[in-house]
Design a protein around this motif. Sequence first.
Motif, PDB file in Angstrom:
ATOM      1  N   ARG A 137       0.795  -1.232   0.000  1.00 41.94           N
ATOM      2  CA  ARG A 137       0.000   0.000   0.000  1.00 41.94           C
ATOM      3  C   ARG A 137       0.823   1.276   0.000  1.00 41.94           C
ATOM      4  O   ARG A 137       0.344   2.327  -0.419  1.00 41.94           O
ATOM      5  CB  ARG A 137      -0.942   0.004   1.214  1.00 41.94           C
ATOM      6  CG  ARG A 137      -2.082  -0.986   1.080  1.00 41.94           C
ATOM      7  CD  ARG A 137      -2.988  -0.977   2.294  1.00 41.94           C
ATOM      8  NE  ARG A 137      -3.498   0.339   2.617  1.00 41.94           N
ATOM      9  CZ  ARG A 137      -4.331   0.597   3.626  1.00 41.94           C
ATOM     10  NH1 ARG A 137      -4.731  -0.406   4.405  1.00 41.94           N
ATOM     11  NH2 ARG A 137      -4.753   1.811   3.868  1.00 41.94           N
ATOM     12  N   THR A 138       2.048   1.203   0.502  1.00 40.98           N
ATOM     13  CA  THR A 138       2.842   2.428   0.607  1.00 40.98           C
ATOM     14  C   THR A 138       3.798   2.546  -0.565  1.00 40.98           C
ATOM     15  O   THR A 138       4.328   1.553  -1.060  1.00 40.98           O
ATOM     16  CB  THR A 138       3.648   2.454   1.919  1.00 40.98           C
ATOM     17  OG1 THR A 138       4.447   1.269   1.997  1.00 40.98           O
ATOM     18  CG2 THR A 138       2.717   2.499   3.110  1.00 40.98           C
ATOM     19  N   ALA A 139       4.016   3.769  -0.989  1.00 41.04           N
ATOM     20  CA  ALA A 139       4.920   4.025  -2.109  1.00 41.04           C
ATOM     21  C   ALA A 139       6.369   4.015  -1.668  1.00 41.04           C
ATOM     22  O   ALA A 139       7.267   3.912  -2.489  1.00 41.04           O
ATOM     23  CB  ALA A 139       4.584   5.371  -2.754  1.00 41.04           C
ATOM     24  N   SER A 140       6.606   4.152  -0.385  1.00 43.52           N
ATOM     25  CA  SER A 140       7.974   4.233   0.128  1.00 43.52           C
ATOM     26  C   SER A 140       8.113   3.321   1.328  1.00 43.52           C
ATOM     27  O   SER A 140       7.497   3.561   2.364  1.00 43.52           O
ATOM     28  CB  SER A 140       8.311   5.672   0.527  1.00 43.52           C
ATOM     29  OG  SER A 140       8.133   6.544  -0.564  1.00 43.52           O
ATOM     30  N   VAL A 141       8.894   2.248   1.166  1.00 44.11           N
ATOM     31  CA  VAL A 141       9.070   1.315   2.276  1.00 44.11           C
ATOM     32  C   VAL A 141      10.524   1.238   2.731  1.00 44.11           C
ATOM     33  O   VAL A 141      10.814   0.657   3.756  1.00 44.11           O
ATOM     34  CB  VAL A 141       8.571  -0.098   1.892  1.00 44.11           C
ATOM     35  CG1 VAL A 141       7.088  -0.084   1.653  1.00 44.11           C
ATOM     36  CG2 VAL A 141       9.300  -0.599   0.646  1.00 44.11           C
ATOM     37  N   SER A 142      11.451   1.815   1.960  1.00 46.75           N
ATOM     38  CA  SER A 142      12.856   1.820   2.338  1.00 46.75           C
ATOM     39  C   SER A 142      13.432   3.209   2.102  1.00 46.75           C
ATOM     40  O   SER A 142      12.922   3.973   1.286  1.00 46.75           O
ATOM     41  CB  SER A 142      13.652   0.802   1.508  1.00 46.75           C
ATOM     42  OG  SER A 142      13.176  -0.505   1.718  1.00 46.75           O
ATOM     43  N   ASN A 143      14.491   3.515   2.838  1.00 50.68           N
ATOM     44  CA  ASN A 143      15.136   4.805   2.628  1.00 50.68           C
ATOM     45  C   ASN A 143      16.565   4.620   2.144  1.00 50.68           C
ATOM     46  O   ASN A 143      17.226   3.628   2.420  1.00 50.68           O
ATOM     47  CB  ASN A 143      15.099   5.661   3.905  1.00 50.68           C
ATOM     48  CG  ASN A 143      15.656   4.934   5.111  1.00 50.68           C
ATOM     49  OD1 ASN A 143      16.729   4.348   5.050  1.00 50.68           O
ATOM     50  ND2 ASN A 143      14.942   4.969   6.215  1.00 50.68           N
ATOM     51  N   LEU A 144      16.997   5.603   1.368  1.00 47.45           N
ATOM     52  CA  LEU A 144      18.354   5.652   0.849  1.00 47.45           C
ATOM     53  C   LEU A 144      18.838   7.084   1.011  1.00 47.45           C
ATOM     54  O   LEU A 144      18.161   8.021   0.592  1.00 47.45           O
ATOM     55  CB  LEU A 144      18.385   5.237  -0.621  1.00 47.45           C
ATOM     56  CG  LEU A 144      19.697   5.479  -1.379  1.00 47.45           C
ATOM     57  CD1 LEU A 144      20.811   4.625  -0.787  1.00 47.45           C
ATOM     58  CD2 LEU A 144      19.523   5.182  -2.853  1.00 47.45           C
ATOM     59  N   PHE A 145      19.978   7.241   1.647  1.00 54.26           N
ATOM     60  CA  PHE A 145      20.524   8.575   1.875  1.00 54.26           C
ATOM     61  C   PHE A 145      21.828   8.724   1.085  1.00 54.26           C
ATOM     62  O   PHE A 145      22.759   7.927   1.243  1.00 54.26           O
ATOM     63  CB  PHE A 145      20.789   8.810   3.364  1.00 54.26           C
ATOM     64  CG  PHE A 145      19.544   8.731   4.205  1.00 54.26           C
ATOM     65  CD1 PHE A 145      18.621   9.756   4.196  1.00 54.26           C
ATOM     66  CD2 PHE A 145      19.289   7.614   4.987  1.00 54.26           C
ATOM     67  CE1 PHE A 145      17.470   9.687   4.965  1.00 54.26           C
ATOM     68  CE2 PHE A 145      18.144   7.527   5.753  1.00 54.26           C
ATOM     69  CZ  PHE A 145      17.226   8.575   5.739  1.00 54.26           C
ATOM     70  N   ILE A 146      21.842   9.744   0.233  1.00 55.16           N
ATOM     71  CA  ILE A 146      23.052  10.073  -0.521  1.00 55.16           C
ATOM     72  C   ILE A 146      23.770  11.163   0.263  1.00 55.16           C
ATOM     73  O   ILE A 146      23.231  12.260   0.457  1.00 55.16           O
ATOM     74  CB  ILE A 146      22.706  10.558  -1.933  1.00 55.16           C
ATOM     75  CG1 ILE A 146      21.836   9.534  -2.659  1.00 55.16           C
ATOM     76  CG2 ILE A 146      23.977  10.835  -2.729  1.00 55.16           C
ATOM     77  CD1 ILE A 146      21.258  10.035  -3.961  1.00 55.16           C
ATOM     78  N   VAL A 147      24.968  10.877   0.727  1.00 58.46           N
ATOM     79  CA  VAL A 147      25.720  11.805   1.563  1.00 58.46           C
ATOM     80  C   VAL A 147      26.799  12.467   0.711  1.00 58.46           C
ATOM     81  O   VAL A 147      27.684  11.788   0.176  1.00 58.46           O
ATOM     82  CB  VAL A 147      26.358  11.082   2.766  1.00 58.46           C
ATOM     83  CG1 VAL A 147      27.063  12.091   3.667  1.00 58.46           C
ATOM     84  CG2 VAL A 147      25.297  10.325   3.557  1.00 58.46           C
TER      85      VAL A 147
END
Length: 728
Positions: free
Chosen positions: A84-94
């Motif tokens: 149901r969710t469009a975003s289930v993981s995060n990715l951070f560009i540092v």
Amino acid sequence: MASRADEHHPPSLEPPQRDGILGGWLVRLGSVQAQRPFIVLLLGALLTVVGALLALRLELRTGLDQLLPESQPSVQELRRVAERTASVSNLFIVLEGDGTSALRQFGDALVPKLKELGPPWVGSSADGVHEARAFLEKRAGLFAPLETLEELRDDLQARWDHEVSKKLGTNLLDEAEEPEPIAVEERLRELAGDKADLVERYPDGYYQSKDGKALVVAVRTAIPAGELDGAKEAMARVESVVREVQATARQFEGVRVGYAGDLVTGMEEYDAVKEDLLHVGALGLGLVLGAVFLYYLRVRTLLALGIVVGVGTIWTFGLTELVIGHLNVATGFLVSILVGNGINFSIIYMARYLEARRSGASCPEAIRIAHRGTWLPTLTAASAAGAAYGSLVVTDFRGFKHFALIGGVGMLLCWLATYLLLPSVLAALEKIRPFENGQPEKAGRLRQLLQRGIRYDAPFVFLIRRFPRAIVIACLGLTAVSSVFVARYVASDPMEYDMKRIRNDVRARAERMRLSRLVSDIVGQATNDGMAIVVDRLDQVRPLVEALEARRDQAPAGEKPFESVHTIYDFVPEEQEAKLPVIGEIRDLVLKARERGVIDDETWAKLEAYIPPADLAPFGIADLPEDMARPFTERDGSRGRIVFIKPTQGESVEDAKYLMRWADSFRETTLPNGEVVIGSGRAVIYADMLKTVVRDAPKAIVFSLGATALVVFLAFRDRKRALAVLGA
């Protein structure tokens, strides 16, 4: 391993017991294996090639949800939330470098390019809170309580009247003392309440460190962290965009780019586990074969045993692909375990075969003797080991169930490979180069060593013959003492709760850990570790929040399960219609003060951003900017049914004890109308996994003991011998 102590006076090599149906069949098979070894080996090779092709198709799944049964509520809820969710993981560009401006320009150039990738690779991308900041600054007053607004208006009016009376030289208010000065800037910022954090934490709107040397671009993706193929594809696309943007300007060339987030962590854990599997498997096989070589000091022995145990392992994992289709972090390490245990049957067979050959038996005779003398004890050992592994099937832990199937079947397949292929391998090697069947006692010392190998058994045989009673007493005493220590150890709750200690070597992952800490410092812990609950209807949101907050408030001090609960309605204040007239009056007073010079230029520069517009109007969740609403937006565009829970400040999600407390606080919540809302996420999955292991361990131990005892009693059919085996 077979003892060599009696080689000077060898007993009869033919076993006294009857062969039985299986033994008789194996003896007849032995004659075929001795006479036509290459035909048997060809058939075994064809079967092994099929097994290898199947085994190569196995995928390794490192997600914790793969260790729990599909029927587990937390697993089912995790799947539902992911759908149901469009975003289930995060990715951070540092982005790191010395130029603050260059980092911001790099981030600003990256964000739109990343958004072009679109779902499922990129659900959202931002290098700051620009939209949220711009939207909320002008509406800050709407978030203040009505009483606070009225108090500020009255204070401003009093101050205005005082300034006017001072200008006119009269005291219109008939006040003896001048009103307290109003820190207008601070008062207006206070109106935003917790929303002021957007201003104070990100004074320029960017996810940037205080020293300006690091900037974060936050990406949300619909790829679950455990979905390795999708994660690798998402990372490849993101890295391609980063390289493309970095090549567009010279000032970007010196910027260092790093990656963090659970998408990166999942991939890193997978690569580390895969690397460990290869290293552990290779090391385990090498050590086992090395020990065998030292025992026999014969290359042909090493070759024969290596082929057989390799074939048995390949058959096992080929069957695994057909039945299960994948490995998990628990079953992936079975390669070295199967090699270490599965080679035992071949070692015993080889010992009996060489013993017969040294006593003058021909190759066919030695094969018959080895078949007759070893099939029952080795089959008993294989069945007992298989029963021990198989006992895990009674658990609810899916990782253990797969372990039970692979380990249990693997032991039997390794035994089968021993009796189907090892005799043919030995016969084929004998045809290539016959066994040297001279008496080692008549040869030189070096020749004796090469023919006999290193006698691991000699010290044990010597001690057992000389001091049998003392050894039994000593072993019983050691067992009794050990039992006391084991009981104390179990009672002390020996479970490892520090998850950092069960992850891969931190020193080898130091850069990723550094970037993760940097991201937490810049964007906050909630962005990194918050858990999401997705309800079915909007009317369930407020009751759920109230129930969760009540549960948190009832917890003892120092044991709060979470910090706060957040919904999209945090950005939609109440009583907007009643607040608008008061905000309008405040705006007019401030503007009049500015026009009359009461507010100087320096103060006005800080204050202007907070002045509400003349056309300020009530707003709802549909009016929120897209970037601001995206964390609370589902794939179909619905807003408002996602609830985020922020972990307690000062607690570590790497502490399993806190993780379980946190998970229990939202895994199941009963609303006032009786409806039950289920929560899931990494916290709940890990907590369920740990609880399942603790709950199922005693059951598996009892079943294992019972199954092993049954196998031993059926094999020996002699109570004293069976008890001796089980006692040892």
